[in-house]
Enzyme design. Sequence first.
Site, PDB file in Angstrom:
ATOM      1  N   ASN A   1       0.860  -1.179   0.000  1.00 39.79           N
ATOM      2  CA  ASN A   1       0.000   0.000   0.000  1.00 39.79           C
ATOM      3  C   ASN A   1       0.899   1.234   0.000  1.00 39.79           C
ATOM      4  O   ASN A   1       1.513   1.568   1.011  1.00 39.79           O
ATOM      5  CB  ASN A   1      -0.896  -0.010   1.253  1.00 39.79           C
ATOM      6  CG  ASN A   1      -1.746   1.245   1.360  1.00 39.79           C
ATOM      7  OD1 ASN A   1      -1.868   2.022   0.425  1.00 39.79           O
ATOM      8  ND2 ASN A   1      -2.342   1.443   2.530  1.00 39.79           N
ATOM      9  N   TRP A   2       0.975   1.890  -1.147  1.00 37.90           N
ATOM     10  CA  TRP A   2       1.877   3.035  -1.276  1.00 37.90           C
ATOM     11  C   TRP A   2       1.327   4.298  -0.644  1.00 37.90           C
ATOM     12  O   TRP A   2       2.035   5.292  -0.518  1.00 37.90           O
ATOM     13  CB  TRP A   2       2.166   3.301  -2.754  1.00 37.90           C
ATOM     14  CG  TRP A   2       3.004   2.249  -3.414  1.00 37.90           C
ATOM     15  CD1 TRP A   2       3.336   1.007  -2.918  1.00 37.90           C
ATOM     16  CD2 TRP A   2       3.616   2.328  -4.706  1.00 37.90           C
ATOM     17  NE1 TRP A   2       4.106   0.326  -3.821  1.00 37.90           N
ATOM     18  CE2 TRP A   2       4.294   1.100  -4.929  1.00 37.90           C
ATOM     19  CE3 TRP A   2       3.644   3.290  -5.694  1.00 37.90           C
ATOM     20  CZ2 TRP A   2       5.006   0.842  -6.104  1.00 37.90           C
ATOM     21  CZ3 TRP A   2       4.348   3.038  -6.861  1.00 37.90           C
ATOM     22  CH2 TRP A   2       5.025   1.837  -7.062  1.00 37.90           C
ATOM     23  N   LYS A   3       0.050   4.299  -0.306  1.00 42.49           N
ATOM     24  CA  LYS A   3      -0.604   5.459   0.305  1.00 42.49           C
ATOM     25  C   LYS A   3      -0.420   6.694  -0.589  1.00 42.49           C
ATOM     26  O   LYS A   3      -0.389   6.569  -1.819  1.00 42.49           O
ATOM     27  CB  LYS A   3      -0.104   5.659   1.735  1.00 42.49           C
ATOM     28  CG  LYS A   3      -0.288   4.394   2.583  1.00 42.49           C
ATOM     29  CD  LYS A   3       0.016   4.600   4.040  1.00 42.49           C
ATOM     30  CE  LYS A   3      -0.193   3.292   4.800  1.00 42.49           C
ATOM     31  NZ  LYS A   3       0.005   3.449   6.253  1.00 42.49           N
TER      32      LYS A   3
ATOM     33  N   HIS B   1      -9.360   0.778   5.263  1.00 42.93           N
ATOM     34  CA  HIS B   1      -8.083   0.984   5.950  1.00 42.93           C
ATOM     35  C   HIS B   1      -8.302   1.921   7.134  1.00 42.93           C
ATOM     36  O   HIS B   1      -9.150   2.820   7.087  1.00 42.93           O
ATOM     37  CB  HIS B   1      -7.056   1.576   4.985  1.00 42.93           C
ATOM     38  CG  HIS B   1      -5.654   1.583   5.518  1.00 42.93           C
ATOM     39  ND1 HIS B   1      -5.201   2.541   6.389  1.00 42.93           N
ATOM     40  CD2 HIS B   1      -4.620   0.725   5.299  1.00 42.93           C
ATOM     41  CE1 HIS B   1      -3.938   2.282   6.686  1.00 42.93           C
ATOM     42  NE2 HIS B   1      -3.569   1.191   6.046  1.00 42.93           N
TER      43      HIS B   1
ATOM     44  N   GLU C   1      -6.799   4.393   8.199  1.00 42.03           N
ATOM     45  CA  GLU C   1      -6.663   5.820   7.911  1.00 42.03           C
ATOM     46  C   GLU C   1      -7.933   6.373   7.274  1.00 42.03           C
ATOM     47  O   GLU C   1      -8.292   7.528   7.500  1.00 42.03           O
ATOM     48  CB  GLU C   1      -5.443   6.039   7.008  1.00 42.03           C
ATOM     49  CG  GLU C   1      -4.145   5.789   7.763  1.00 42.03           C
ATOM     50  CD  GLU C   1      -2.966   5.429   6.877  1.00 42.03           C
ATOM     51  OE1 GLU C   1      -1.891   5.131   7.432  1.00 42.03           O
ATOM     52  OE2 GLU C   1      -3.112   5.439   5.631  1.00 42.03           O
TER      53      GLU C   1
ATOM     54  N   GLU D   1      -5.110  -5.216  10.548  1.00 38.60           N
ATOM     55  CA  GLU D   1      -4.121  -4.173  10.794  1.00 38.60           C
ATOM     56  C   GLU D   1      -4.413  -3.494  12.131  1.00 38.60           C
ATOM     57  O   GLU D   1      -5.272  -2.608  12.202  1.00 38.60           O
ATOM     58  CB  GLU D   1      -4.153  -3.129   9.680  1.00 38.60           C
ATOM     59  CG  GLU D   1      -3.683  -3.635   8.336  1.00 38.60           C
ATOM     60  CD  GLU D   1      -3.312  -2.483   7.413  1.00 38.60           C
ATOM     61  OE1 GLU D   1      -2.245  -2.545   6.809  1.00 38.60           O
ATOM     62  OE2 GLU D   1      -4.090  -1.521   7.325  1.00 38.60           O
TER      63      GLU D   1
ATOM     64  N   GLY E   1       2.912   1.927  10.991  1.00 41.94           N
ATOM     65  CA  GLY E   1       3.919   2.966  10.864  1.00 41.94           C
ATOM     66  C   GLY E   1       4.622   3.337  12.149  1.00 41.94           C
ATOM     67  O   GLY E   1       5.402   4.287  12.186  1.00 41.94           O
TER      68      GLY E   1
ATOM     69  N   SER F   1       3.618  -2.447  10.447  1.00 43.13           N
ATOM     70  CA  SER F   1       5.061  -2.457  10.695  1.00 43.13           C
ATOM     71  C   SER F   1       5.720  -3.782  10.305  1.00 43.13           C
ATOM     72  O   SER F   1       6.619  -4.271  10.997  1.00 43.13           O
ATOM     73  CB  SER F   1       5.359  -2.126  12.164  1.00 43.13           C
ATOM     74  OG  SER F   1       4.948  -0.809  12.468  1.00 43.13           O
TER      75      SER F   1
ATOM     76  N   GLY G   1       3.031  -1.259   4.279  1.00 39.90           N
ATOM     77  CA  GLY G   1       3.014   0.170   4.010  1.00 39.90           C
ATOM     78  C   GLY G   1       4.380   0.682   3.620  1.00 39.90           C
ATOM     79  O   GLY G   1       4.814   0.560   2.477  1.00 39.90           O
ATOM     80  N   GLY G   2       5.095   1.254   4.580  1.00 36.70           N
ATOM     81  CA  GLY G   2       6.373   1.906   4.310  1.00 36.70           C
ATOM     82  C   GLY G   2       7.389   1.030   3.604  1.00 36.70           C
ATOM     83  O   GLY G   2       8.110   1.487   2.708  1.00 36.70           O
TER      84      GLY G   2
END
Length: 254
Positions: free
Chosen positions: A12-14, A100, A102, A171, A177, A214, A235-236
């Site tokens: 997920n590049w957000k 998600h 967010e 999640e 993150g 994470s 994610g990251g």
Amino acid sequence: MSYTTKKIIAGNWKMNMKKSDGLNLIKSIKEASKAIDESKTEFIICPPFTLIDAASEELKGTNIGVGGQDCHTQTSGAYTGNISADMLKDLGAKFVILGHSERREYEKETSEYIAQKAETAIKAGLIPIICVGENLQEREAGLELKVISEQFDKSIPTNEATADNIIIAYEPVWAIGTGKIPTLEDIEKIHNLIQEKSQERFKTKDINILYGGSVKPTNAKDILSLKNVSGALIGGASLKSEDFIAIAKASEEE
């Protein structure tokens, strides 16, 4: 997508990556993925909407699927700034992330609203990756099982959904993150709950359940070796091809 013994490694590049950087990352992942056994691993990348068309073109003929990060409940109409599932499908997407944390937090999306989106996505021929997860306050109060159970019940559409056309992603909100993750026992406990609820709902224990929060190369092997963990939503670490591929390599070692 039917249930598979392959591990699903989804990125997920957000809201990251302009066109040139994004294309370079796509090409890097495409090349690096050749070292991964296709019989054991399936990749998904979910870039921003601006890159979906280019990603779909670049990744044709590979085992790397492309997904969106959200879609609307409606197929078209006066919904300025929104993206429909049909639009994603038209650009070559096969998946879409829905619910998600967010989106739940910043856009105030309810589980019922997410279920509407998921139903629309399935009708358009997309596979929704439906996210569930508790926040820190809920975890500290010992409510995580109750929260996950309720989100599962309300976020999956009553119509259309089967164990073959959805993916669930657990999640824990407080782990996204932050570098913090639940214990392996806690992850397994939640995934077992989701599997049990899936079996009750769909009359099969075969459903893809990803873990997100994470995930990185150093912990991926332990997480991906757990019972009922079908892969990872990353994610990251998905913004660096070497980390993304390293997580996939870890899944082959489990």
